[in-house]
Design an enzyme around this catalytic site. Structure first.
Site, PDB file in Angstrom:
ATOM      1  N   LYS A   1       4.043  -6.993   3.709  1.00  0.00           N
ATOM      2  CA  LYS A   1       3.789  -5.567   3.490  1.00  0.00           C
ATOM      3  C   LYS A   1       3.503  -4.937   4.840  1.00  0.00           C
ATOM      4  O   LYS A   1       3.029  -5.606   5.772  1.00  0.00           O
ATOM      5  CB  LYS A   1       2.663  -5.345   2.494  1.00  0.00           C
ATOM      6  CG  LYS A   1       1.308  -5.856   2.860  1.00  0.00           C
ATOM      7  CD  LYS A   1       0.493  -4.926   3.695  1.00  0.00           C
ATOM      8  CE  LYS A   1       0.386  -3.579   3.007  1.00  0.00           C
ATOM      9  NZ  LYS A   1      -0.320  -2.656   3.950  1.00  0.00           N
TER      10      LYS A   1
ATOM     11  N   THR B   1       0.821  -9.655  12.112  1.00  0.00           N
ATOM     12  CA  THR B   1       0.937  -8.299  11.597  1.00  0.00           C
ATOM     13  C   THR B   1       0.509  -8.202  10.150  1.00  0.00           C
ATOM     14  O   THR B   1       0.751  -9.098   9.371  1.00  0.00           O
ATOM     15  CB  THR B   1       2.383  -7.811  11.636  1.00  0.00           C
ATOM     16  OG1 THR B   1       2.385  -6.432  11.266  1.00  0.00           O
ATOM     17  CG2 THR B   1       3.255  -8.533  10.651  1.00  0.00           C
TER      18      THR B   1
ATOM     19  N   THR C   1      -8.127  10.865   0.665  1.00  0.00           N
ATOM     20  CA  THR C   1      -8.564  11.711  -0.461  1.00  0.00           C
ATOM     21  C   THR C   1      -7.597  11.693  -1.637  1.00  0.00           C
ATOM     22  O   THR C   1      -6.642  10.947  -1.637  1.00  0.00           O
ATOM     23  CB  THR C   1      -8.719  13.153   0.039  1.00  0.00           C
ATOM     24  OG1 THR C   1      -7.569  13.483   0.826  1.00  0.00           O
ATOM     25  CG2 THR C   1      -9.944  13.283   0.909  1.00  0.00           C
TER      26      THR C   1
ATOM     27  N   THR D   1       0.873  -1.196   0.000  1.00  0.00           N
ATOM     28  CA  THR D   1       0.000   0.000   0.000  1.00  0.00           C
ATOM     29  C   THR D   1       0.901   1.234   0.000  1.00  0.00           C
ATOM     30  O   THR D   1       1.395   1.634  -1.042  1.00  0.00           O
ATOM     31  CB  THR D   1      -0.956   0.002   1.221  1.00  0.00           C
ATOM     32  OG1 THR D   1      -0.214  -0.155   2.416  1.00  0.00           O
ATOM     33  CG2 THR D   1      -1.972  -1.119   1.092  1.00  0.00           C
TER      34      THR D   1
ATOM     35  N   GLU E   1       5.721   4.079   7.698  1.00  0.00           N
ATOM     36  CA  GLU E   1       5.296   5.277   6.969  1.00  0.00           C
ATOM     37  C   GLU E   1       6.139   6.485   7.353  1.00  0.00           C
ATOM     38  O   GLU E   1       6.204   6.869   8.523  1.00  0.00           O
ATOM     39  CB  GLU E   1       3.816   5.548   7.220  1.00  0.00           C
ATOM     40  CG  GLU E   1       2.942   4.611   6.390  1.00  0.00           C
ATOM     41  CD  GLU E   1       1.452   4.787   6.614  1.00  0.00           C
ATOM     42  OE1 GLU E   1       0.692   4.367   5.749  1.00  0.00           O
ATOM     43  OE2 GLU E   1       1.088   5.352   7.646  1.00  0.00           O
TER      44      GLU E   1
ATOM     45  N   ASN F   1      -0.497  10.304   6.376  1.00  0.00           N
ATOM     46  CA  ASN F   1      -1.747   9.914   7.018  1.00  0.00           C
ATOM     47  C   ASN F   1      -2.773  11.021   7.113  1.00  0.00           C
ATOM     48  O   ASN F   1      -3.924  10.775   7.468  1.00  0.00           O
ATOM     49  CB  ASN F   1      -1.453   9.326   8.386  1.00  0.00           C
ATOM     50  CG  ASN F   1      -0.883   7.942   8.237  1.00  0.00           C
ATOM     51  OD1 ASN F   1      -1.528   7.074   7.683  1.00  0.00           O
ATOM     52  ND2 ASN F   1       0.350   7.761   8.671  1.00  0.00           N
TER      53      ASN F   1
END
Lengths: 412, 412
Positions: A183, A194, A412, A157, A281, A407
């Site tokens: 991932k 996880t 959007t 992702t 991230e 995040n």
């Protein structure tokens, strides 16, 4: 978890490294970017022993429920995974997860109940199942021994890189291969399992022992990483074992053969865990926290996870700021049995190692050297609780502007 | 915690609002900016009943230990607080905290054991006690009925604004005043007490009841906020009660008078808690999460705190992103007894209210209206678990670039 005499060799081909496995990945349209595959398939030529652990989040993705049913007999032959949509919190989620299994089972001429299904992506959006149905023939046709990279890419992702790892080891004179893909990226604070990780092996092992191995090794690997403290709804670690390595069936949990297999699985899951933490991230640094000297294993685990989960420690590491007081603070609010006046903390990287805290108070350290240590991409935090023999390791990453950026506008 | 017939009036003067209290704040040099006071004093003309709750972090600041000893007799007459240095993890910490008490006690001609001491700032740096000793005369000389603003300013660290609140209420025909100051900003995830909060009241109340009131009200206020999940080493809430309101001594926990006092204290601590959440490091929005319909109070508390602590929910609120799936995820991994298929979630602000999740699945909501709701500075998250009567409220803030910025270079 590793004994000193344990030997293995790192090999290529990830989830296709073990004998009997092929994989593929295609773009079916769930992700907008046409250059990114979003649907993956892993297939075994023979029926496999299968084991899995799942998220402990009470909100579970629909694919989790379907997979749990399909693995009730501890056998499986294929895994289908989509990214771009988690198929979670949808009234028709299980129905669509079942259609995913049936569609690919028809292509492969196997039973739908022998298919594992997983989804990752946004929660609460209806899954456009027709895209997956339409792409199923291509997904089957592209299966190959070299399909591991495409499959590894299709399950990502916000990850910035593919996560694959494979090794070979010897078990009672036979070569056994174990390889996996995973991932991670965000919503990473596994509890029992996880995000997504799929492992294949050609080892011959009884399914109950395979399940025990997955559970024990996951506890020491995926359950010891955190990116943001959020336990996902769709976490899953699945291992398929094809038996094609021709080793004598592993059927005794006290045998040397089982111990070798567990250590091999540990190496693969540990490396995949580190890759997830490193690619958290927005992350710019991997944090590895090794806690020793605990009275109880649970204390070592609590302390290690508390440190790599602390937003303040993570921010300080991003800023290369030797603010060791925040590490003491995170130790202090963790659960477990320890005496803070016995605690020693060292910070290290390839640039060296400095003791920052001795007996719970500031040590006499070289600030310049410490600052230099913190410029590296992999930072090691060593905590000695000075009270016993138990230990644990946890992995995390720094907290950066990019985590917030990613995040704040994922939807959007 | 408030009954419908509870009445009170908001009044000025914060910690000096209650009869008998004076305060001051000076710059002693612990902070580099000479325009910012860093040493505060609160003094009562008469001996007070005193009660406090403290951090549950195992690493405690030296002032915590000294204050615990001084409040063993449940009496105190003064509070001295410095910012800029937490006096924590220092071998000579308690000795210096004791010197702080003795120095100001000498100025005030009271016993050192009647002084409460608190420190906030960086952990693990030696406290330059001489700066405090030198400033003690000025601190005493500037005591006044209007000193509350200076005291409120002197206890701040990365806070962007002072946090004061005071009310008056009637207890059995007498006017009772309750006022407080607090500081927050980062390392805010209180457990039993939070950062620093000092409350004064002129109520006459037995010390054991005062302690019970502080504990119960803190559980519903400071223990229900989170900025970053990090429980500080120096958290403390202290209340001094001077008895000058001339009300009949409150000595029965079942009396209407005690209930009135508890509700008054709740209003003050709740408002100060909200101010801390609103001014969390880098925060641009206050999040208030109200959970209803729980079987048990503990479940309502777990769910409310889990949501306002989630990094993913906090980032989404910063991005004004209606990603309600993250709220469901945070509900799912919280402790407590609930069935996700009964859950309803609404998002609201002064712009309106929309149901985003019904029976655990996506509701039919107006995306444009939802986006408009999220543009406001105060966001309300309503969760109905649909299984009982228990409820809880928690407060937090969004996660922004500025949180990372502030904490990546706090030390240097």
């Amino acid at each position: 978890m590793l004994t000193k005499d344990f030997n293995y060799t790192v090999i290529p081909n990830g989830v296709c490294a073990a004998q009997g496995f092929v994989a593929s990945g295609v773009h079916c349209g769930l992700r907008k970017n046409k250059n990114r595959p979003d649907l993956a398939l892993i297939y075994s030529e023979t029926m496999c022993q299968a084991a899995a652990v799942y998220t402990q989040n009470r909100v579970k993705g629909a694919p989790i429920y379907v997979t749990q049913r399909h693995l009730a007999n501890q056998q499986a032959q294929a895994i289908i995974i989509n990214s771009g949509n988690a198929n979670t919190c949808n009234p028709d989620g299980e129905e669509k997860a079942q259609i995913m299994c049936q569609t690919i089972a028809d292509q492969l001429a196997i039973a739908a109940s022998d298919v594992v299904v997983a989804s990752t992506g946004i929660i609460g959006e209806s899954l456009p199942i027709e895209l997956i149905v339409d792409a199923a023939p291509a997904l089957k046709n592209q299966l190959s021994r070299e399909g591991n990279d495409q499959a590894a890419a299709a399950i990502l992702t916000t990850d910035t890189c593919q996560k694959e790892y494979a090794i070979s080891l010897e078990i009672a004179g036979k070569t056994v291969n174990i390889g996996g893909i995973s991932k991670g990226s965000g919503m990473i604070h596994p509890n029992m399992a996880t995000m997504l990780c799929f492992v294949t092996t050609d080892a011959a092992i009884e399914s109950t022992l395979l399940q025990q191995a997955v559970r024990d090794v996951t506890d020491e690997t995926f359950n010891m990483i955190s990116v943001d403290g959020d336990t996902s709804t769709n976490d899953m670690v699945t291992v398929l074992a094809s038996s094609l390595a021709d080793n004598t069936l592993i059927s005794d949990s006290n045998s040397a053969e089982y111990q070798s297999f567990v250590q091999g699985l540990y190496v693969v899951l540990m490396q995949l865990s580190r890759k997830i933490a490193q690619d958290g991230e927005g992350a710019s640094k991997l944090l590895e926290c090794q806690v020793t000297g605990a009275k109880e294993k649970s204390t070592a685990r609590f302390v290690a996870k508390s440190i790599i989960t602390s937003s303040l420690v993570k921010s300080a590491m991003f800023g290369q700021d030797p603010n060791w007081g925040r590490i003491l603070c995170a130790i202090g609010y963790s659960d477990g049995d320890f005496a803070i006046e016995n605690v020693q903390v060292d910070l290290a990287s390839t640039k060296g190692r400095e003791t920052v805290c001795l007996n719970g108070s500031r040590a006499d350290f070289d600030v310049k050297k410490l600052e230099s240590i913190l410029t590296e991409d992999e930072i090691f935090i060593y905590v000695d609780l000075g009270q016993g023999e138990a230990k644990a390791t946890a992995w995390g990453c720094d907290l950066t502007y990019d985590y917030v950026k990613i995040n704040a506008d994922y939807h959007t």
